[in-house]
Design a protein around this motif. Structure first.
Motif, mmCIF file in Angstrom:
data_model
loop_
_atom_site.group_PDB
_atom_site.id
_atom_site.type_symbol
_atom_site.label_atom_id
_atom_site.label_comp_id
_atom_site.label_asym_id
_atom_site.label_seq_id
_atom_site.Cartn_x
_atom_site.Cartn_y
_atom_site.Cartn_z
ATOM 1 N N THR A 142 0.836 -1.201 0.000
ATOM 2 C CA THR A 142 0.000 0.000 0.000
ATOM 3 C C THR A 142 0.869 1.248 0.000
ATOM 4 N N ASP A 199 -3.017 7.282 1.426
ATOM 5 C CA ASP A 199 -2.810 6.009 2.121
ATOM 6 C C ASP A 199 -1.602 6.038 3.057
ATOM 7 N N ARG A 200 -0.565 6.777 2.679
ATOM 8 C CA ARG A 200 0.629 6.823 3.527
ATOM 9 C C ARG A 200 0.352 7.494 4.870
ATOM 10 N N ASP A 215 1.121 4.290 -3.193
ATOM 11 C CA ASP A 215 0.713 5.682 -2.975
ATOM 12 C C ASP A 215 1.876 6.624 -3.268
ATOM 13 N N SER A 244 -0.597 14.546 0.883
ATOM 14 C CA SER A 244 -0.637 15.164 -0.439
ATOM 15 C C SER A 244 -0.314 16.644 -0.317
ATOM 16 N N LYS A 253 -2.766 9.755 -2.784
ATOM 17 C CA LYS A 253 -4.011 9.058 -2.466
ATOM 18 C C LYS A 253 -4.389 9.178 -0.993
#
Length: 133
Positions: free
Chosen positions: A32, A43-44, A36, A92, A41
Motif C-alpha cells: 500500500t 494512504d501513507r 501511494d 498530499s 491518495k
C-alpha cells in the motif's frame, strides 16, 4: 555435476532469503505504501502510525532493505561523500501537481551514509502526524 547443481540451488535460496525484508518489518503494509506514490491518495498518512513502529528498526539496515520496504523514494538528494537522503511524502501537497520540486508537505527523510546503511530516519513536520498509542 550433482554437486554443482546443489551449490547453485543453495546459492539461489540464500540470495532470495537475504534480499527479503527483515522479520521486524514483515507486518508493515509495504504494498500500500509503494502504491501511494507522492502520497497523493492519502494512504501513507494512514500508514504513518504503523511505520512508526518499525522506524527505529530501519537504522543500520542496508539501502536495499529500505527500497524493499518503502520502494523508490519520491525525491532523492545526493550529499557530499556519497551520502543520500531519501524523501517519502506522507501527505498530499504541491508534489501531486508538480513533481519536479521538493514540496513542503509532511515527509519522511531517510539518511543513508556512504557505506549504504541507514543512519537516520526522521520526519519533516512531525507535529501533523499521529503517534501510535
Amino acid at each position: 555435476m550433482k554437486k554443482i547443481n546443489s551449490l547453485l540451488y543453495l546459492s539461489v535460496i540464500v540470495l532470495a532469503v537475504a534480499c527479503g525484508s527483515p522479520e521486524s518489518m514483515k507486518d508493515f503494509d509495504s504494498t500500500t505504501w509503494k502504491a501511494d506514490k507522492n502520497a497523493c491518495k492519502g494512504d501513507r498518512a494512514k500508514l504513518a502510525p504503523e511505520f512508526e513502529k518499525i522506524r527505529k528498526d530501519m537504522v543500520g539496515k542496508k539501502e536495499y532493505i529500505v527500497r524493499n520496504v518503502l520502494g523508490k523514494p519520491d525525491k532523492e538528494e545526493l550529499l557530499e561523500r556519497s551520502q543520500r537522503i531519501y524523501y517519502y511524502y506522507l501527505e498530499s501537497g504541491e508534489q501531486c501537481q508538480n513533481t519536479s520540486t521538493l514540496s513542503e508537505a509532511s515527509r519522511l527523510e531517510v539518511r543513508i551514509n556512504s557505506l549504504g546503511k541507514v543512519s537516520e530516519v526522521n520526519y519533516n513536520q512531525p507535529q501533523k502526524l499521529k503517534k501510535p498509542e
